[in-house]
Design a protein around this motif. Structure first.
Motif, mmCIF file in Angstrom:
data_model
loop_
_atom_site.group_PDB
_atom_site.id
_atom_site.type_symbol
_atom_site.label_atom_id
_atom_site.label_comp_id
_atom_site.label_asym_id
_atom_site.label_seq_id
_atom_site.Cartn_x
_atom_site.Cartn_y
_atom_site.Cartn_z
ATOM 1 N N PHE A 17 10.283 11.780 37.647
ATOM 2 C CA PHE A 17 11.219 11.330 36.608
ATOM 3 C C PHE A 17 11.019 12.157 35.337
ATOM 4 O O PHE A 17 11.986 12.588 34.694
ATOM 5 C CB PHE A 17 11.006 9.845 36.312
ATOM 6 C CG PHE A 17 11.934 9.316 35.249
ATOM 7 C CD1 PHE A 17 13.278 9.149 35.505
ATOM 8 C CD2 PHE A 17 11.439 9.006 33.994
ATOM 9 C CE1 PHE A 17 14.128 8.667 34.525
ATOM 10 C CE2 PHE A 17 12.286 8.526 33.006
ATOM 11 C CZ PHE A 17 13.631 8.351 33.265
ATOM 12 N N ALA A 18 9.770 12.406 34.965
ATOM 13 C CA ALA A 18 9.501 13.251 33.803
ATOM 14 C C ALA A 18 10.021 14.667 34.025
ATOM 15 O O ALA A 18 10.557 15.304 33.102
ATOM 16 C CB ALA A 18 8.000 13.278 33.520
ATOM 17 N N ALA A 19 9.891 15.141 35.264
ATOM 18 C CA ALA A 19 10.400 16.482 35.568
ATOM 19 C C ALA A 19 11.916 16.544 35.390
ATOM 20 O O ALA A 19 12.454 17.511 34.835
ATOM 21 C CB ALA A 19 10.007 16.867 36.992
ATOM 22 N N TRP A 20 12.614 15.502 35.845
ATOM 23 C CA TRP A 20 14.065 15.471 35.687
ATOM 24 C C TRP A 20 14.475 15.413 34.217
ATOM 25 O O TRP A 20 15.484 15.990 33.824
ATOM 26 C CB TRP A 20 14.658 14.283 36.436
ATOM 27 C CG TRP A 20 14.851 14.557 37.895
ATOM 28 C CD1 TRP A 20 14.154 14.036 38.941
ATOM 29 C CD2 TRP A 20 15.806 15.452 38.464
ATOM 30 N NE1 TRP A 20 14.606 14.546 40.130
ATOM 31 C CE2 TRP A 20 15.635 15.413 39.867
ATOM 32 C CE3 TRP A 20 16.783 16.278 37.938
ATOM 33 C CZ2 TRP A 20 16.393 16.185 40.734
ATOM 34 C CZ3 TRP A 20 17.562 17.047 38.809
ATOM 35 C CH2 TRP A 20 17.359 16.983 40.187
ATOM 36 N N ILE A 21 13.677 14.728 33.401
ATOM 37 C CA ILE A 21 13.964 14.676 31.972
ATOM 38 C C ILE A 21 13.924 16.079 31.368
ATOM 39 O O ILE A 21 14.790 16.481 30.582
ATOM 40 C CB ILE A 21 12.963 13.748 31.247
ATOM 41 C CG1 ILE A 21 13.195 12.288 31.665
ATOM 42 C CG2 ILE A 21 13.095 13.899 29.729
ATOM 43 C CD1 ILE A 21 14.537 11.739 31.248
ATOM 44 N N PHE A 22 12.912 16.847 31.739
ATOM 45 C CA PHE A 22 12.783 18.204 31.205
ATOM 46 C C PHE A 22 13.823 19.158 31.803
ATOM 47 O O PHE A 22 14.219 20.135 31.161
ATOM 48 C CB PHE A 22 11.376 18.736 31.472
ATOM 49 C CG PHE A 22 10.311 18.099 30.629
ATOM 50 C CD1 PHE A 22 10.248 18.344 29.265
ATOM 51 C CD2 PHE A 22 9.383 17.241 31.190
ATOM 52 C CE1 PHE A 22 9.271 17.751 28.478
ATOM 53 C CE2 PHE A 22 8.402 16.640 30.418
ATOM 54 C CZ PHE A 22 8.342 16.886 29.050
ATOM 55 N N LEU A 23 14.255 18.884 33.040
ATOM 56 C CA LEU A 23 15.229 19.762 33.690
ATOM 57 C C LEU A 23 16.661 19.462 33.283
ATOM 58 O O LEU A 23 17.551 20.299 33.498
ATOM 59 C CB LEU A 23 15.102 19.632 35.216
ATOM 60 C CG LEU A 23 13.876 20.276 35.862
ATOM 61 C CD1 LEU A 23 13.817 19.938 37.344
ATOM 62 C CD2 LEU A 23 13.912 21.795 35.676
ATOM 63 N N THR A 24 16.896 18.301 32.703
ATOM 64 C CA THR A 24 18.268 17.904 32.377
ATOM 65 C C THR A 24 18.988 18.892 31.466
ATOM 66 O O THR A 24 20.142 19.265 31.743
ATOM 67 C CB THR A 24 18.278 16.491 31.758
ATOM 68 O OG1 THR A 24 17.777 15.564 32.720
ATOM 69 C CG2 THR A 24 19.678 16.092 31.337
ATOM 70 N N PRO A 25 18.388 19.347 30.350
ATOM 71 C CA PRO A 25 19.107 20.327 29.511
ATOM 72 C C PRO A 25 19.486 21.593 30.271
ATOM 73 O O PRO A 25 20.610 22.088 30.135
ATOM 74 C CB PRO A 25 18.094 20.627 28.386
ATOM 75 C CG PRO A 25 17.216 19.427 28.341
ATOM 76 C CD PRO A 25 17.093 18.962 29.751
#
Length: 295
Positions: A17-25
């Motif tokens: 989930f943290a990885a997806w947060i960083f990948l979102t932009p």
């Protein structure tokens, strides 16, 4: 219910989930500037009209049918394949040989490396103007031929010689970049492997074949793919040096798309040509990865 709630919070706390947060932009930028333009390109290839008040309208596969029956398109496609194959092979073989030589203890290695890399950082427009001056009828190349008592050649005005000039330009621009890439790959190969091969009696060719080439496999994949993309997207050399002539002999898919879109204002047909170019590029990259990649 409680288990579901706990599972939900457990998923929120997961590293993914943290990885997806960083990948979102990055994903948003990728969608806006890559996925959406490609999607719109395919949509536009099924339409006709212009971006004026009249707008565009759906025509289905009509633009692709026009491609199939258009002799100019097939000539341009053949030109693109000829230009790509003629550029890729020398753009890999020559830099590889130079990298092998420079990887040894040669004098002025740093100066030579900089000299070979210099064409890669020169503006395509400036380099194209230079090549057009070199190969014009009264240019230095024909001046050298006249000095050698060889009749001058109409390089840019002959349907046979114009494409080799573009191929030479493409090779010249790509040599330096690929040489630096190969040189980095060579320096990553452990010298102990060559020392062990020498103790076993392997000559230079056997060392190159069984140590250098396998050790450079990832580098070769990268250089081949980037060179293929560079050649397929070549627009400036055609625009500056030949203008697609003579008699359409040097017209490539990128330049043909530009002509249809911004000279004829036939955006739907141009989008169909660009879609074919995209498919050809993806197919070529897939075949290269399939050939050079891991099993």
């Amino acid at each position: 219910m409680k288990k579901t709630h706990d599972f939900h919070w457990q998923w929120l706390d997961d590293d993914s989930f943290a990885a997806w947060i960083f990948l979102t932009p990055a994903a948003i930028l990728l969608g806006l500037f890559v996925i959406w333009p490609i999607t719109y390109l395919f949509y536009l290839s099924f339409t006709a009209g212009s971006f004026t008040s009249t707008g565009t309208h759906w025509v289905g596969l009509k633009n692709y049918w026009r491609l199939l029956v258009n002799a100019d398109f097939w000539q341009v496609l053949f030109n693109t394949i000829y230009f790509t194959l003629g550029s890729i092979i020398p753009s890999l073989v020559i830099p590889l040989g130079l990298a092998v030589l420079l990887n040894r203890s040669l004098a002025f290695r740093g100066v030579l490396r900089s000299a070979y890399f210099l064409p890669s950082i020169i503006s395509l427009v400036a380099a194209g103007l230079g090549f057009r001056w070199l190969f014009q009828t009264t240019g230095p190349v024909n001046g050298l031929l006249s000095f050698l008592t060889i009749p001058p050649i109409p390089w840019l005005g002959d349907t046979f010689w114009a494409m080799p000039v573009l191929i030479l330009f493409s090779i010249w621009k790509q040599i330096g970049f690929n040489m630096v890439v190969f040189l980095a790959g060579l320096q990553a190969i452990s010298p102990s492997r060559y020392e062990a091969a020498e103790l076993d009696g392997a000559n230079s060719w056997q060392q190159f074949r069984h140590i250098t080439i396998p050790g450079l496999k990832p580098t070769l994949i990268f250089a081949t793919v980037t060179t293929a993309i560079f050649t397929l997207r070549s627009f400036e050399p055609v625009y500056i040096i030949t203008g697609g002539g003579p008699l359409n002999a040097t017209n490539l898919l990128v330049y043909y798309t530009y002509q249809e879109a911004f000279s004829q204002f036939d955006f739907g047909y141009a989008a169909a040509v660009a879609s074919v170019l995209l498919v050809v590029t993806l197919l070529l990259v897939y075949l290269q990865l399939r050939t050079w990649g891991e099993e």
